[in-house]
Design a protein around this motif. Structure first.
Motif, PDB file in Angstrom:
ATOM      1  N   MET A   1       8.781  12.338 -18.311  1.00 56.21           N
ATOM      2  CA  MET A   1       8.277  11.027 -17.909  1.00 56.21           C
ATOM      3  C   MET A   1       9.224   9.976 -17.786  1.00 56.21           C
ATOM      4  O   MET A   1       9.227   9.060 -16.848  1.00 56.21           O
ATOM      5  CB  MET A   1       6.919  10.948 -18.840  1.00 56.21           C
ATOM      6  CG  MET A   1       6.055   9.793 -18.450  1.00 56.21           C
ATOM      7  SD  MET A   1       4.723   9.755 -19.348  1.00 56.21           S
ATOM      8  CE  MET A   1       5.249   9.225 -21.062  1.00 56.21           C
ATOM      9  N   ILE A   2       9.804   9.768 -18.937  1.00 54.95           N
ATOM     10  CA  ILE A   2      10.908   8.520 -19.080  1.00 54.95           C
ATOM     11  C   ILE A   2      11.633   8.762 -17.758  1.00 54.95           C
ATOM     12  O   ILE A   2      12.180   7.451 -17.528  1.00 54.95           O
ATOM     13  CB  ILE A   2      11.588   8.634 -20.394  1.00 54.95           C
ATOM     14  CG1 ILE A   2      10.318   8.477 -21.623  1.00 54.95           C
ATOM     15  CG2 ILE A   2      12.445   7.359 -20.387  1.00 54.95           C
ATOM     16  CD1 ILE A   2      10.941   8.625 -23.019  1.00 54.95           C
ATOM     17  N   ARG A   3      12.277   9.640 -17.663  1.00 58.29           N
ATOM     18  CA  ARG A   3      13.256   9.754 -16.624  1.00 58.29           C
ATOM     19  C   ARG A   3      12.976   9.951 -15.105  1.00 58.29           C
ATOM     20  O   ARG A   3      13.426  10.307 -14.211  1.00 58.29           O
ATOM     21  CB  ARG A   3      13.998  11.153 -16.955  1.00 58.29           C
ATOM     22  CG  ARG A   3      14.876  11.332 -18.146  1.00 58.29           C
ATOM     23  CD  ARG A   3      15.752  12.612 -18.389  1.00 58.29           C
ATOM     24  NE  ARG A   3      16.241  12.840 -19.659  1.00 58.29           N
ATOM     25  CZ  ARG A   3      17.423  12.101 -20.057  1.00 58.29           C
ATOM     26  NH1 ARG A   3      18.053  11.813 -19.215  1.00 58.29           N
ATOM     27  NH2 ARG A   3      17.848  12.339 -20.979  1.00 58.29           N
ATOM     28  N   THR A   4      11.566   9.479 -14.899  1.00 64.10           N
ATOM     29  CA  THR A   4      10.935   9.483 -13.708  1.00 64.10           C
ATOM     30  C   THR A   4      11.998   8.750 -12.718  1.00 64.10           C
ATOM     31  O   THR A   4      12.054   7.492 -13.111  1.00 64.10           O
ATOM     32  CB  THR A   4       9.492   8.913 -13.470  1.00 64.10           C
ATOM     33  OG1 THR A   4       8.535   9.756 -14.281  1.00 64.10           O
ATOM     34  CG2 THR A   4       9.103   8.734 -12.105  1.00 64.10           C
ATOM     35  N   PRO A   5      12.431   9.280 -11.611  1.00 66.23           N
ATOM     36  CA  PRO A   5      13.314   8.539 -10.725  1.00 66.23           C
ATOM     37  C   PRO A   5      12.922   7.464 -10.142  1.00 66.23           C
ATOM     38  O   PRO A   5      11.739   7.283  -9.625  1.00 66.23           O
ATOM     39  CB  PRO A   5      14.051   9.485  -9.889  1.00 66.23           C
ATOM     40  CG  PRO A   5      12.909  10.572  -9.797  1.00 66.23           C
ATOM     41  CD  PRO A   5      12.202  10.535 -11.069  1.00 66.23           C
ATOM     42  N   TYR A   6      13.742   6.331  -9.868  1.00 63.02           N
ATOM     43  CA  TYR A   6      13.434   5.252  -9.109  1.00 63.02           C
ATOM     44  C   TYR A   6      13.512   5.392  -7.523  1.00 63.02           C
ATOM     45  O   TYR A   6      14.809   5.784  -7.185  1.00 63.02           O
ATOM     46  CB  TYR A   6      13.800   3.921  -9.333  1.00 63.02           C
ATOM     47  CG  TYR A   6      13.731   2.758  -8.538  1.00 63.02           C
ATOM     48  CD1 TYR A   6      12.667   2.234  -8.117  1.00 63.02           C
ATOM     49  CD2 TYR A   6      14.935   1.932  -7.957  1.00 63.02           C
ATOM     50  CE1 TYR A   6      12.421   1.376  -7.307  1.00 63.02           C
ATOM     51  CE2 TYR A   6      14.964   0.981  -7.406  1.00 63.02           C
ATOM     52  CZ  TYR A   6      13.335   0.556  -6.941  1.00 63.02           C
ATOM     53  OH  TYR A   6      13.102  -0.636  -6.162  1.00 63.02           O
ATOM     54  N   SER A   7      12.441   5.246  -6.805  1.00 65.77           N
ATOM     55  CA  SER A   7      12.512   5.529  -5.342  1.00 65.77           C
ATOM     56  C   SER A   7      11.674   4.403  -4.789  1.00 65.77           C
ATOM     57  O   SER A   7      10.575   4.621  -4.668  1.00 65.77           O
ATOM     58  CB  SER A   7      12.090   7.022  -5.013  1.00 65.77           C
ATOM     59  OG  SER A   7      12.133   7.031  -3.538  1.00 65.77           O
ATOM     60  N   PRO A   8      12.527   3.435  -4.041  1.00 63.46           N
ATOM     61  CA  PRO A   8      11.901   2.202  -3.348  1.00 63.46           C
ATOM     62  C   PRO A   8      10.703   2.703  -2.461  1.00 63.46           C
ATOM     63  O   PRO A   8      11.207   3.617  -1.566  1.00 63.46           O
ATOM     64  CB  PRO A   8      13.043   1.362  -2.840  1.00 63.46           C
ATOM     65  CG  PRO A   8      14.212   1.724  -3.817  1.00 63.46           C
ATOM     66  CD  PRO A   8      13.981   3.261  -3.995  1.00 63.46           C
ATOM     67  N   ALA A   9       9.522   2.087  -2.527  1.00 64.31           N
ATOM     68  CA  ALA A   9       8.454   2.608  -1.682  1.00 64.31           C
ATOM     69  C   ALA A   9       7.606   1.462  -1.640  1.00 64.31           C
ATOM     70  O   ALA A   9       7.391   0.885  -2.566  1.00 64.31           O
ATOM     71  CB  ALA A   9       7.815   4.022  -2.153  1.00 64.31           C
ATOM     72  N   LYS A  10       6.754   1.479  -0.778  1.00 59.04           N
ATOM     73  CA  LYS A  10       5.358   0.452  -0.501  1.00 59.04           C
ATOM     74  C   LYS A  10       4.346   0.869  -1.318  1.00 59.04           C
ATOM     75  O   LYS A  10       4.155   2.118  -1.474  1.00 59.04           O
ATOM     76  CB  LYS A  10       5.168   0.627   0.920  1.00 59.04           C
ATOM     77  CG  LYS A  10       5.710  -0.803   1.614  1.00 59.04           C
ATOM     78  CD  LYS A  10       4.922  -1.130   2.765  1.00 59.04           C
ATOM     79  CE  LYS A  10       5.315  -2.607   3.584  1.00 59.04           C
ATOM     80  NZ  LYS A  10       4.374  -3.037   4.760  1.00 59.04           N
ATOM     81  N   GLN A  11       3.673  -0.021  -1.904  1.00 64.53           N
ATOM     82  CA  GLN A  11       2.678   0.223  -2.689  1.00 64.53           C
ATOM     83  C   GLN A  11       1.410   0.892  -1.765  1.00 64.53           C
ATOM     84  O   GLN A  11       1.067   0.559  -0.702  1.00 64.53           O
ATOM     85  CB  GLN A  11       1.917  -1.053  -3.100  1.00 64.53           C
ATOM     86  CG  GLN A  11       0.407  -0.954  -3.835  1.00 64.53           C
ATOM     87  CD  GLN A  11       0.030  -2.551  -4.150  1.00 64.53           C
ATOM     88  OE1 GLN A  11       0.839  -3.388  -4.224  1.00 64.53           O
ATOM     89  NE2 GLN A  11      -1.211  -2.460  -4.165  1.00 64.53           N
TER      90      GLN A  11
END
Length: 636
Positions: free
Chosen positions: A233-243
């Motif tokens: 869970m902590i390592r959930t990657p960041y992937s820019p996306a619209k809300q």
């Protein structure tokens, strides 16, 4: 995670009825309000890791088929969880755990769109190794040391390395403050199911991305968790996306931003002075050095900027947004909020200004020493000055609406309707407060339940009504077709029932020694304030026990506060007042929800359901810690 404590079955939050074949597929789009069940016994954790892994995978599949355009309510979540368990032929006792898993799966894609530095990681105290833990505590929770005795430091170290903000504070109310304050945009956490229910529910309802891993037990010492899940869970990657999912957090922040000193001075410019306010250093000495005419305005603005939940201005902004398309909760919320008309902002400010005026006067009437963590105004400046500042705030509240030039971006008819609603609400509030004071200062401690409910309706409901109606009316524009009249009575009925239910729960929380509201157990009883619990007890007890109860409130009662509270509790329990009070909460909640069921647009109905689910938080009645109150009611 549950739908809330209740001794009876009552309507709950908005529900999408699901078809038997698919726990995530709506049945012809039917929207209804289902029955709320008691769920205290439905918080078991699957026994084996194999079963937990299997169920988690199933929950991800279910969540991926859910509509992501709006947040799930607690009741929607419960229905989907029940269907999921039925299909897997697993017991109902796992409902709470499965609700957490479905919710976590629902939000996991949204969490990916939030950079780690905008995420909050919430850890529980109970994961610590209890023996010899060197950690110290402060207002934000536990300051963990990297001693290697438990997993908290490992999790914390990983999260901080990735950029998270980390809080070790079980169920802390500071979480929503951090979110609304604009510091984070998502929450990941570890907690037992009971704490997840209390700490996470409001976060979820507001539409804030939130993931959690439940503890394997609710024990308070040396508990365990699926550590690999937490790491993942902590390592959930960041992937820019619209809300994707609508969120009220944007409007919550906008409501708070109205009271920043620079915003206040822009929307409602001061007329007398320009000295900085809201700096936290206001004192009798600093005010004495000012121009005498400028001083009242300065104190009033400083008090407005001090703090508070700003729930009333949020309701006004959200109601307006609901009537005009809902863009302030969507993916382009920042742009939509920047375009809110000045008239709507002034109306939201006005609601809070009236509220702050009532707080100044209430503090005087109750002789409360503190407000927002600072000495109350009458303690700092004296009673006459504080009364005058409260009066100034009342005038300011009306001026915010009556100024035609400043309200020029709304119709004159809307302006008049909002002014009329505020005036009526102000008068009813005065009637309710007056009735309470007359009873408190009288010698007859008898009270009927109907009288208590009338006082509640007058004291608490007008603020909800004014906030809702102001936003709705401004959202109707010039209202040439009389559309606003469709909402006026419905909003009044909804607000009356919501306000009464809220006040009953407030009484229950006071008796339970509710920490969130900083209330002392029994404060209403010995402070001489009229409560429904007191009235119900007098109605149900026999003559001898009534006299015993009345004697416990006398100023000359020889028992200690703790002994009196124990005796009152015994009489309350004999009269069944707690169960009756909860049933009345359920009744008024049902009536409020029935009103919401009839209203359009859907965004307004969802806002009303959101208010019900967040305002009506049921406390757990248990034996409280008693503190000396130092307050006694007048003698009978």
């Amino acid at each position: 995670m549950s739908t809330g404590f209740s001794p009876t079955d009552t309507p709950a939050s908005q529900t999408v009825t699901q078809s038997p074949s698919d726990p995530a597929s709506p049945d012809a789009g039917t929207v209804s309000r289902s029955k709320r069940r008691k769920t205290s016994h439905l918080k078991e954790v699957p026994e084996t890791l194999e079963l937990r892994e299997s169920l988690r995978a199933r929950c991800e599949q279910v969540a991926d088929r859910l509509d992501r355009s709006v947040p799930m309510t607690k009741d929607e979540l419960e229905q989907v969880a029940r269907r999921t368990l039925q299909e897997a032929d697993l017991p109902e006792s796992l409902v709470g755990w499965v609700m957490v898993m479905i919710s976590t799966s629902f939000w996991r894609h949204a969490l990916e769109g939030v950079p780690p530095e905008r995420r909050l990681f919430l850890l529980p105290h109970c994961l610590k190794h209890a023996e010899g833990c060197p950690a110290e505590y402060d207002e934000f929770g536990m300051n963990c040391k990297e001693c290697g005795a438990c997993s908290i430091a490992d999790f914390r170290g990983l999260a901080e390395e990735m950029g998270y903000r980390v809080l070790v504070a079980e169920g802390s109310p500071v979480v929503m403050k951090i979110i609304v304050g604009g510091y984070v945009d998502a929450v990941v956490g570890v907690a037992c199911l009971n704490v997840l229910e209390k700490a996470i529910d409001k976060v979820l309802l507001a539409g804030i991305p939130c993931m959690a891993v439940p503890l394997l037990s609710s024990d308070c010492r040396n508990t365990k968790v699926d550590e690999a899940w937490v790491d993942q869970m902590i390592r959930t990657p960041y992937s820019p996306a619209k809300q994707e999912t609508r969120s009220y957090v944007h409007l919550m922040r906008a409501a708070g931003d109205l009271f920043a000193p620079e915003t206040l001075d822009t929307i409602a410019p001061r007329l007398r002075g320009k000295a900085p306010f809201g700096t936290g250093d206001l004192s009798a000495q600093s005010v004495a050095a000012m121009d005498a005419i400028e001083a009242t305005e300065h104190i009033a603005y400083d008090f407005l900027a001090r703090g508070g939940k700003h729930s009333r201005p949020f309701i006004t902004l959200a109601a307006y947004d609901a009537m005009t398309g809902g863009d302030c909760t969507g993916s382009d919320a920042a742009r939509a909020i920047s375009k809110l008309p000045n008239a709507v902002r002034r109306a939201a400010l006005s609601i809070e200004t009236f509220h702050k005026a009532s707080l100044v006067h209430d503090d005087i009437e109750d002789d409360d020493a503190y407000r927002y963590g600072q000495p109350s105004l009458h303690k700092t400046f004296g009673v006459p000055t504080a009364i005058n500042v409260g009066d100034f705030l009342v005038g300011m509240g009306y001026r915010l609406i009556s100024d035609r030039a400043a309200m020029g971006d709304t119709s004159a008819s809307a302006q008049i309707d909002v002014m009329d609603c505020l005036a009526a609400a102000h008068m009813r509030l005065g009637e309710g407060q007056g009735a309470e004071l007359l009873w408190r200062d009288g010698t007859d401690r008898r009270l009927t339940p109907l009288d208590a409910l009338k006082i509640y309706s007058l004291k608490t409901s007008p603020a909800f009504e004014a906030a809702l109606f102001s936003g709705v009316r401004l959202g109707c524009g010039d209202d040439a077709d009389g559309k606003a009249d469709q909402y006026r009575e419905a909003i009044r009925t909804f607000s009356r029932n919501l306000g009464v239910a809220f006040q009953i729960l407030n009484d229950l929380g006071d008796f339970a020694g509710d920490d969130d509201n900083k209330l002392s157990a029994g404060g209403d009883i010995f402070g001489g304030r009229p409560t429904l619990l007191w009235a119900l007890a007098l109605e149900s007890l026999g003559d001898q026990e009534q006299q015993e109860l009345l004697g416990l409130a006398r100023a000359d009662c020889e028992l200690s506060d703790g002994e009196r509270l124990t005796a009152v509790r015994r009489l309350y329990e004999k009269a069944g007042v707690f169960e009756t009070a909860f049933r009345l909460v359920d009744k008024h909640q049902q009536r409020a929800e029935q009103v919401a069921d009839t209203l359009e647009p859907d965004a307004l109905r969802r806002l009303m359901y959101f208010l019900v689910d967040t305002v009506l938080e049921r406390p757990e009645i248990k034996t409280p810690n008693v503190v000396a109150l130092g307050v006694a009611a007048p003698a009978v």
